[in-house]
Scaffold this motif. Structure first.
Motif, PDB file in Angstrom:
ATOM      1  N   GLU A 196       0.814  -1.216   0.000  1.00 24.33           N
ATOM      2  CA  GLU A 196       0.000   0.000   0.000  1.00 24.33           C
ATOM      3  C   GLU A 196       0.846   1.263   0.000  1.00 24.33           C
ATOM      4  N   LYS A 197       2.188   1.094  -0.035  1.00 20.76           N
ATOM      5  CA  LYS A 197       3.111   2.238  -0.033  1.00 20.76           C
ATOM      6  C   LYS A 197       2.831   3.175   1.142  1.00 20.76           C
ATOM      7  N   VAL A 198       2.804   2.580   2.333  1.00 21.25           N
ATOM      8  CA  VAL A 198       2.528   3.334   3.552  1.00 21.25           C
ATOM      9  C   VAL A 198       3.836   3.654   4.265  1.00 21.25           C
ATOM     10  N   PRO A 199       4.241   4.911   4.318  1.00 22.61           N
ATOM     11  CA  PRO A 199       5.426   5.258   5.114  1.00 22.61           C
ATOM     12  C   PRO A 199       5.118   5.052   6.586  1.00 22.61           C
ATOM     13  N   ALA A 200       6.078   4.529   7.332  1.00 19.49           N
ATOM     14  CA  ALA A 200       5.820   4.229   8.739  1.00 19.49           C
ATOM     15  C   ALA A 200       7.117   4.292   9.533  1.00 19.49           C
TER      16      ALA A 200
END
Length: 359
Positions: free
Chosen positions: A182-186
């Motif tokens: 989902e290309k979620v920066p974390a």
């Protein structure tokens, strides 16, 4: 005490958010919460000191870089890459709880007018959320006592790769894969023992530009004596445990190690904040604690997060398939819903950078 830092509004960049960043000086956060009152109760000497203005952050916050005593140069972040909040003048590490608040921006009529002239609404600029994940492992988590001792005492031993492998699993590769899809920066907070035990995963996370890594100390033992089910770390070992955690994480191959630290269990007080001040870290708590510990229903986790989240929230979840089995599926619901509501997902460093006025 809560200190708000306001800046003249400006367009968003990779490392700048918007006007108001709120920093909390005490309170719960992380994967568990304290059962007693806040350590900064109004009747405490610390609270009185802060009330008198002796323990606030500078009105013009500055950035600094962590290169604490006992921590080698290789374990420090590249110069200028990550900003930290300044320690209080009374010698406590700062604690960051959340970023911009929409109501703060709306209250500043002049800044709002400037944003509107620039064609950006306050809502567009303020709707950011940081997802954080605790990858925690302690010697007590390993099923076999001998493996636990190996994990604690033999940092480069082959046994550290196997500790816990034949019993409970405290990693969550499915969750990390979902974030990548989902290309979620974390921001992932690791204990040193977790990085040791799941070395290949730590290395992969720590070399992926989508993620940044913070520390949960080495042993993931509590920094207070009353932190629910976590055994307490001796006061004289707290600073060493923070430094060892950073060193161990770096030794696992993590390149994007930040100067950010999360107190194990979210438990801290004035004494613990002073104890680790020489490490020159910024402690990161949060304002939304996901109820994923022991929860098997992902809908309950997702509903609670989506109910509590606000612009600028720092959300705390677990990266532990044994202790938080529903987190992966909950995140699959949380992420698209947040994006549908117009939120932009960011790393903690982006929020902190705005607090110190860096672009």
């Amino acid at each position: 005490m809560t200190v708000s830092v306001r800046r003249t509004a400006r367009p968003l960049t990779t490392l700048a958010l918007v006007a108001a960043v709120t920093v909390s000086c005490a309170g719960p956060g992380g994967d568990t919460t304290r059962t007693d009152a806040s350590p900064a109760a109004p009747s405490s000497p610390a609270a009185s000191e802060r009330a008198s203005g002796k323990d606030g952050f500078s009105a013009s916050p500055r950035s600094s870089l962590s290169r604490p005593e006992g921590d080698d140069e290789a374990a420090s972040p590249p110069s200028g890459r990550y900003a930290t909040l300044p320690a209080s003048i009374s010698g406590r590490v700062p604690v960051f709880r959340h970023g911009p608040r929409a109501e703060d921006a709306r209250a500043d009529g002049e800044n709002r007018e400037k944003r509107e002239r620039a064609g950006k609404s306050g809502d567009e600029e303020d709707k950011v959320v940081a997802l954080t994940f605790d990858a925690a492992l302690s010697a007590e988590d390993t099923e076999d006592t001998e493996d636990a001792e190996n994990a604690e005492n033999a940092e480069n031993s082959e046994n550290t790769e196997r500790a816990g492998e034949d019993g409970e699993r405290h990693d969550n590769p499915g969750l990390i894969s979902a974030l990548r899809r989902e290309k979620v920066p974390a921001t992932v907070f690791m204990s040193g023992l977790w990085a040791q035990t799941y070395k290949h995963q730590a290395r992969a996370i720590g070399r992926d530009d989508l993620f940044e890594v913070g520390s949960l100390s080495h042993s993931h033992r509590a920094f207070t004596d009353d932190c629910r089910d976590l055994p307490a770390l001796a006061p004289d070992k707290r600073l060493a445990d923070v430094l060892k955690g950073r060193k161990t994480i770096r030794a696992a191959g993590v390149k994007n190690l930040t100067p950010y630290f999360r107190f194990p269990g979210g438990c801290f007080d004035d004494r613990s904040r002073r104890a680790i001040a020489p490490a020159e870290v910024t402690a990161v708590a949060g304002d939304v604690v996901a109820p994923d510990a022991g929860e098997k229903d992902p809908e309950k986790v997702a509903e609670r997060v989506l109910k509590d989240v606000r612009p600028g929230s720092v959300v705390m979840l677990r990266c532990d398939r044994e202790k938080a089995p529903a987190t992966e599926k909950a995140v699959r619901r949380i992420v698209p819903e947040l994006r549908e509501r117009g939120y932009r997902l960011v790393r903690v460093s982006e929020m902190i950078a705005s607090a110190v006025g860096r672009d």
